[in-house]
Structures are given as C-alpha cells and as structure tokens.
Design an enzyme around this catalytic site. Sequence first.
Site, short mmCIF file in Angstrom:
data_model
loop_
_atom_site.label_atom_id
_atom_site.label_comp_id
_atom_site.label_asym_id
_atom_site.label_seq_id
_atom_site.Cartn_x
_atom_site.Cartn_y
_atom_site.Cartn_z
N LYS A 102 81.72 45.66 27.96
CA LYS A 102 82.19 47.03 27.73
C LYS A 102 82.40 47.30 26.24
O LYS A 102 82.00 48.35 25.72
CB LYS A 102 83.51 47.26 28.49
CG LYS A 102 83.36 47.36 29.99
CD LYS A 102 84.73 47.46 30.66
CE LYS A 102 84.59 47.55 32.17
NZ LYS A 102 85.90 47.54 32.88
N GLN B 290 91.81 46.54 33.06
CA GLN B 290 90.85 45.77 33.84
C GLN B 290 91.51 45.20 35.10
O GLN B 290 92.56 44.58 35.04
CB GLN B 290 90.29 44.62 32.98
CG GLN B 290 89.24 43.79 33.68
CD GLN B 290 87.97 44.56 33.99
OE1 GLN B 290 87.55 45.41 33.20
NE2 GLN B 290 87.35 44.26 35.11
N ASP C 92 88.65 55.44 34.09
CA ASP C 92 88.20 54.85 35.35
C ASP C 92 88.18 55.89 36.46
O ASP C 92 87.50 55.71 37.48
CB ASP C 92 89.12 53.70 35.77
CG ASP C 92 88.51 52.34 35.49
OD1 ASP C 92 87.27 52.25 35.40
OD2 ASP C 92 89.27 51.36 35.38
#
Length: 311
Positions: free
Chosen positions: A63, A107, A130
């Site tokens: 990422k 995460q 997200d």
Amino acid sequence: MIAFHQKTADRGNIIDGAGYAAALRERLAVHVANLKAAHGLTPCLVVVIVGDDPASQVYVKSKGEMTMAIGMESRTIRLPDTTSEEELLRLIDELNRDNGVNGILVQLPLPKHMSSLKVIDAINPDKDVDGFHVSNAGKLAVGLDGIVPCTPLGSLMLLKDAAKAHGDTLAGKNAVIVGRSNIVGKPMAQLLLAEDCTVTIAHSKTRDLAEVCRAAEILVAAVGRPRFIAGDWVKDGAYVIDVGINRIEVATPDGPKGKLVGDVDFDGAKVHALAITPVPKGVGPMTIACLLNNTIKAFCLQNHFPIPDGV
C-alpha cells in the site's frame, strides 16, 4: 479503460484485474499531479498496523509503495501488539484532528484484545478510506455519496468493464453474492442494486446453494473458503467475480508448496463463465487501487475541491 476488452487471445474469458488496476493507478497519478498544480496540496494516506502479522506487513508495504508511486504522501505507523485499545484510539483521534491527513486506514485483523468495530467507529467518516464506518455504510444503503469499501468498488468496476466489452449492461441481471460480510457481501449487494440488478445474498447456510448459484447471471464469491463454488454451479454465460484469496498446499515433485486459490473452482468455472476473475491478479490488485481512489476522493471532499472525473 483497459482490462477485459483488451485481453489477449490466450487469456480467453479471463478478466485482467491486474491490468485494469495498473491503468486506474495511471489515471489517479494524473489526478494527483493536477491537484498539486492547482492547489499546492498533496493527498496523504496514513496506515496504522498493530502487531507483526506477516501477511499484514506485506500488504501494508505494498500500500505504501503504490501510494507514493502515484505521487501521494504515505505514512505508516507501526505499533506493537502490546498496544492497548485506549492508546490506539488516542492515536486515531490525533489523526482525525490532523488537517494534513486525508485518509486513515487501520489494518485488520487487530489483536484479540481490541474491538475492530470500536476502532473503525473512532475514525472520522470523511477520512475512512476503507469505507467501513457505519456512516459510510449507511450512505451506501440509502444511495448517498460516501466512501465505498475498496473490494466491492473494484469488483463493480471490473464487472461493468467486462459487460461493456460484450456490448452488455448490468441492468436487469440476476446477481447472486455468496457471502454476507460487512466488508464485501453487503456493500456489493448495495452497489449492484444501484446498477438495477436483482440481488440475492446467499451464504453457507442457504438451502440449495448450488441451484441458487446456477441461476446467477452475475456471481460474486466472497466466503473465504478455497474452491467452495464448484465449476458446475456456474451458469453458462455468467460473469464471475472471485473475491476469495486462500492459501493451500499443493504437491509438487519438490514437495508441498503454497498456492493461492479463490473461492471458486477456477478451472471448472471458466468453461461456463462469459468472464471470470482469476486468483491471483483478479480482484486483489483492484483493492489497493481503489484505496488510492478513495484517498483522492476524501482529500477533495475535505478541501471542498471538485472531485475529478472517474473518482
């Protein structure tokens, strides 16, 4: 757009998710450069990882690299698994109040002593790249413009592109999603409803699941079980999106080796599908590309800038 309709002859009906993701990142890099030139500001994504899970470490590293590759600012905050939930929540509060931070991603999975729901709920919905916050989930459910979870968003892009390649649309099609998670199954259903599909959410306890799948013109598999969807469950001419990423061991002359497979029996399904995503190089690359897409969108919303076309 590249992806499916520019496939080479040897790829047949395989949707090129990796190629589509690369093209999307190229377009996003142009948007970032234009935003910098127009406003003198750079979108910033912060990824927080707690603990040392090897798969998460690899994913977070990827990422960061892709974020910087398109010209955005990337920050990674690594915390030990001994970090308390209260400490993590204080960090999120600091990032929420930092105007230089446009996207916050924590995460998953988190250590067992932390509540994922509580942590996600603490993120400012405008910075929730997200798309997991209840506010963004609610906006999606009622058709308002919010931040959409990355994997369903990427899956929809691939579906629409594959349909376009065949002079087709998604409207009116019978779509079946196998999996009811908040991360993929439920938001995928909302996105397909918005495309005028007739949507069924199925799962491992659905009666006559094989027959339900065989009726699908669009089949999305998101159950997290290797090759759960048999090849003969796929309707001839269906579009198949395989979200699953499962590691299995296969026998080789040199001994057992790890292999990534999806939730669909790919070899059995591809003889029926009009278009199908492989694993790997299918939906997976789109997830990170759509994370970058969401960060640019969040940056523009926070600064009251026009959102670039296609974002």
